[in-house]
Design a protein around this motif. Structure first.
Motif, PDB file in Angstrom:
ATOM      1  N   PHE A 114      15.348  -3.166   0.801  1.00 38.01           N
ATOM      2  CA  PHE A 114      15.897  -4.529   0.492  1.00 38.01           C
ATOM      3  C   PHE A 114      15.694  -5.543   1.697  1.00 38.01           C
ATOM      4  O   PHE A 114      15.605  -5.675   2.611  1.00 38.01           O
ATOM      5  CB  PHE A 114      17.364  -4.616   0.360  1.00 38.01           C
ATOM      6  CG  PHE A 114      17.595  -3.745  -0.453  1.00 38.01           C
ATOM      7  CD1 PHE A 114      17.403  -4.359  -1.940  1.00 38.01           C
ATOM      8  CD2 PHE A 114      18.589  -3.072  -0.908  1.00 38.01           C
ATOM      9  CE1 PHE A 114      17.704  -3.357  -3.132  1.00 38.01           C
ATOM     10  CE2 PHE A 114      18.436  -2.473  -1.558  1.00 38.01           C
ATOM     11  CZ  PHE A 114      18.592  -2.342  -2.649  1.00 38.01           C
ATOM     12  N   LEU A 118      11.714  -5.834  -2.850  1.00 40.14           N
ATOM     13  CA  LEU A 118      11.809  -4.797  -2.790  1.00 40.14           C
ATOM     14  C   LEU A 118      11.265  -3.138  -2.643  1.00 40.14           C
ATOM     15  O   LEU A 118      10.117  -3.273  -3.593  1.00 40.14           O
ATOM     16  CB  LEU A 118      12.951  -4.478  -3.991  1.00 40.14           C
ATOM     17  CG  LEU A 118      13.336  -3.242  -4.759  1.00 40.14           C
ATOM     18  CD1 LEU A 118      13.966  -2.470  -3.416  1.00 40.14           C
ATOM     19  CD2 LEU A 118      14.403  -3.148  -5.581  1.00 40.14           C
ATOM     20  N   VAL A 147      16.738  -9.441  -5.973  1.00 37.28           N
ATOM     21  CA  VAL A 147      17.260  -8.671  -4.675  1.00 37.28           C
ATOM     22  C   VAL A 147      16.647  -9.272  -3.222  1.00 37.28           C
ATOM     23  O   VAL A 147      16.859  -8.660  -2.474  1.00 37.28           O
ATOM     24  CB  VAL A 147      17.835  -7.323  -4.995  1.00 37.28           C
ATOM     25  CG1 VAL A 147      18.594  -7.205  -5.912  1.00 37.28           C
ATOM     26  CG2 VAL A 147      16.381  -6.576  -5.421  1.00 37.28           C
ATOM     27  N   TRP A 160      23.486 -12.280  -4.550  1.00 38.39           N
ATOM     28  CA  TRP A 160      22.877 -11.767  -4.230  1.00 38.39           C
ATOM     29  C   TRP A 160      23.410  -9.872  -3.877  1.00 38.39           C
ATOM     30  O   TRP A 160      22.619  -8.814  -4.345  1.00 38.39           O
ATOM     31  CB  TRP A 160      22.279 -11.658  -2.534  1.00 38.39           C
ATOM     32  CG  TRP A 160      20.942 -10.776  -2.072  1.00 38.39           C
ATOM     33  CD1 TRP A 160      20.194 -10.576  -3.100  1.00 38.39           C
ATOM     34  CD2 TRP A 160      21.558  -9.179  -1.035  1.00 38.39           C
ATOM     35  NE1 TRP A 160      19.436  -9.489  -1.677  1.00 38.39           N
ATOM     36  CE2 TRP A 160      19.956  -9.474  -1.178  1.00 38.39           C
ATOM     37  CE3 TRP A 160      22.290  -9.379  -0.434  1.00 38.39           C
ATOM     38  CZ2 TRP A 160      20.080  -8.037  -0.590  1.00 38.39           C
ATOM     39  CZ3 TRP A 160      22.314  -8.444   0.628  1.00 38.39           C
ATOM     40  CH2 TRP A 160      20.877  -7.546   1.068  1.00 38.39           C
ATOM     41  N   LYS A 161      24.180  -9.773  -2.915  1.00 36.11           N
ATOM     42  CA  LYS A 161      24.737  -7.924  -2.925  1.00 36.11           C
ATOM     43  C   LYS A 161      25.956  -7.668  -3.644  1.00 36.11           C
ATOM     44  O   LYS A 161      25.399  -6.358  -4.767  1.00 36.11           O
ATOM     45  CB  LYS A 161      26.498  -7.815  -1.724  1.00 36.11           C
ATOM     46  CG  LYS A 161      25.791  -8.428  -0.211  1.00 36.11           C
ATOM     47  CD  LYS A 161      27.173  -8.130   0.134  1.00 36.11           C
ATOM     48  CE  LYS A 161      28.267  -9.161   0.267  1.00 36.11           C
ATOM     49  NZ  LYS A 161      28.630  -9.732   1.787  1.00 36.11           N
ATOM     50  N   VAL A 164      22.460  -6.433  -5.896  1.00 36.88           N
ATOM     51  CA  VAL A 164      22.019  -5.587  -5.125  1.00 36.88           C
ATOM     52  C   VAL A 164      22.733  -4.137  -5.967  1.00 36.88           C
ATOM     53  O   VAL A 164      22.360  -2.853  -5.814  1.00 36.88           O
ATOM     54  CB  VAL A 164      22.037  -5.408  -3.640  1.00 36.88           C
ATOM     55  CG1 VAL A 164      21.869  -3.615  -2.923  1.00 36.88           C
ATOM     56  CG2 VAL A 164      21.236  -6.313  -3.210  1.00 36.88           C
ATOM     57  N   THR A 167      21.354  -2.939  -9.272  1.00 36.44           N
ATOM     58  CA  THR A 167      19.790  -2.490  -9.207  1.00 36.44           C
ATOM     59  C   THR A 167      20.022  -1.229  -8.545  1.00 36.44           C
ATOM     60  O   THR A 167      19.449   0.390  -9.396  1.00 36.44           O
ATOM     61  CB  THR A 167      19.165  -3.001  -7.353  1.00 36.44           C
ATOM     62  OG1 THR A 167      18.505  -4.557  -8.520  1.00 36.44           O
ATOM     63  CG2 THR A 167      17.751  -2.605  -7.714  1.00 36.44           C
ATOM     64  N   LEU A 182      19.245   3.145   1.665  1.00 32.54           N
ATOM     65  CA  LEU A 182      18.532   2.076   1.765  1.00 32.54           C
ATOM     66  C   LEU A 182      17.614   1.756   2.869  1.00 32.54           C
ATOM     67  O   LEU A 182      18.881   1.620   4.138  1.00 32.54           O
ATOM     68  CB  LEU A 182      20.396   1.269   1.455  1.00 32.54           C
ATOM     69  CG  LEU A 182      20.842   2.076   0.007  1.00 32.54           C
ATOM     70  CD1 LEU A 182      22.643   1.048   0.168  1.00 32.54           C
ATOM     71  CD2 LEU A 182      20.497   1.944  -1.129  1.00 32.54           C
ATOM     72  N   SER A 187      19.428  -4.744   4.102  1.00 31.80           N
ATOM     73  CA  SER A 187      20.305  -3.653   3.740  1.00 31.80           C
ATOM     74  C   SER A 187      21.825  -3.271   5.225  1.00 31.80           C
ATOM     75  O   SER A 187      22.867  -3.310   4.599  1.00 31.80           O
ATOM     76  CB  SER A 187      20.178  -2.500   3.944  1.00 31.80           C
ATOM     77  OG  SER A 187      19.538  -1.993   4.772  1.00 31.80           O
TER      78      SER A 187
END
Length: 219
Positions: A114, A118, A147, A160-161, A164, A167, A182, A187
């Motif tokens: 991240f 991505l 992301v 955003w988290k 994530v 995803t 990650l 990250s």
């Protein structure tokens, strides 16, 4: 065998060779080309000893050759002859795949980086599989548009988290890995690490570059 690892990024180029205690960082940028890279690397590493080179490239690499110019740097990368320019053997791999290889500890591993976008790749035994998973459709865009760094700035870290974590679960269900690493610069903003996931380190890119010469991998 002494290996020089070149980790190419849109903001910086990072260098480390076998036996060296510290990496070297060189600024890159949106107009950076391989003709800029070669003399800078040669000058920065003139006191180092190495016989072969590994390059982690932020884009599509097929059969050890760069297949397209990156969107966040200059032109001229596609098909560039790095072996001729450096005068020694060179192995080129997608940058996420190089981090995945450096993170690998066994089983089937999925790497998710991240950062600006991505980056995704898988490793299983001697098979390294670069993926372009960030370009898969998600909601009204792609995973990468939700992301990536631009998304975090647009929607804020909390939303955003959420994207994530969604995803990660989509990729887990699709690829069924034994473990997910990650990585990427963003990250570090994940306070909670999902089950069967662990945080990676940018140092793993160098480990992957060194491992690339330990045996023949299927890429």
């Amino acid at each position: 065998m002494n290996v020089l690892v070149i980790d190419i990024g849109g903001s910086n180029i990072k260098l480390l060779a076998t036996g060296q205690p510290e990496r070297i960082k060189i600024p890159s940028g949106s107009d950076f080309t391989p003709n800029d890279l070669i003399p800078l690397v040669k000058d920065a590493t003139k006191e180092w000893s190495y016989e072969v080179i590994s390059i982690g490239f932020p884009g599509v690499v097929k059969r050890g050759t760069i297949a397209a110019d990156p969107v966040n740097m200059g032109k001229g990368w596609m098909g560039y002859d790095f072996e001729k320019a450096f005068g020694m053997p060179v192995r080129i791999i997608n940058d996420a795949a190089m981090q995945a290889l450096g993170s690998y500890e066994g089983g089937k591993l999925l790497f998710m980086g991240f950062g600006t976008g991505l980056g995704t790749a898988m490793v299983f035994e001697d098979l390294i599989l670069p993926l372009e998973g960030g370009h898969l459709p998600f909601k009204l865009g792609t995973f990468e548009t939700h992301v990536g760094n631009a998304a975090m700035k647009k929607v804020g870290k909390k939303k955003w988290k959420e994207f994530v974590y969604q995803t990660i679960e989509h990729f887990r269900h699709c690829f069924q890995p034994d473990e997910i690493v990650l990585g990427g610069g963003n990250s570090k903003y994940l306070e909670e690490i999902p089950e069967k996931c662990r945080l990676g380190s940018n140092k793993n890119a160098f480990t992957g570059g060194f491992r690339l010469w330990e045996k023949e991998f299927k890429i």
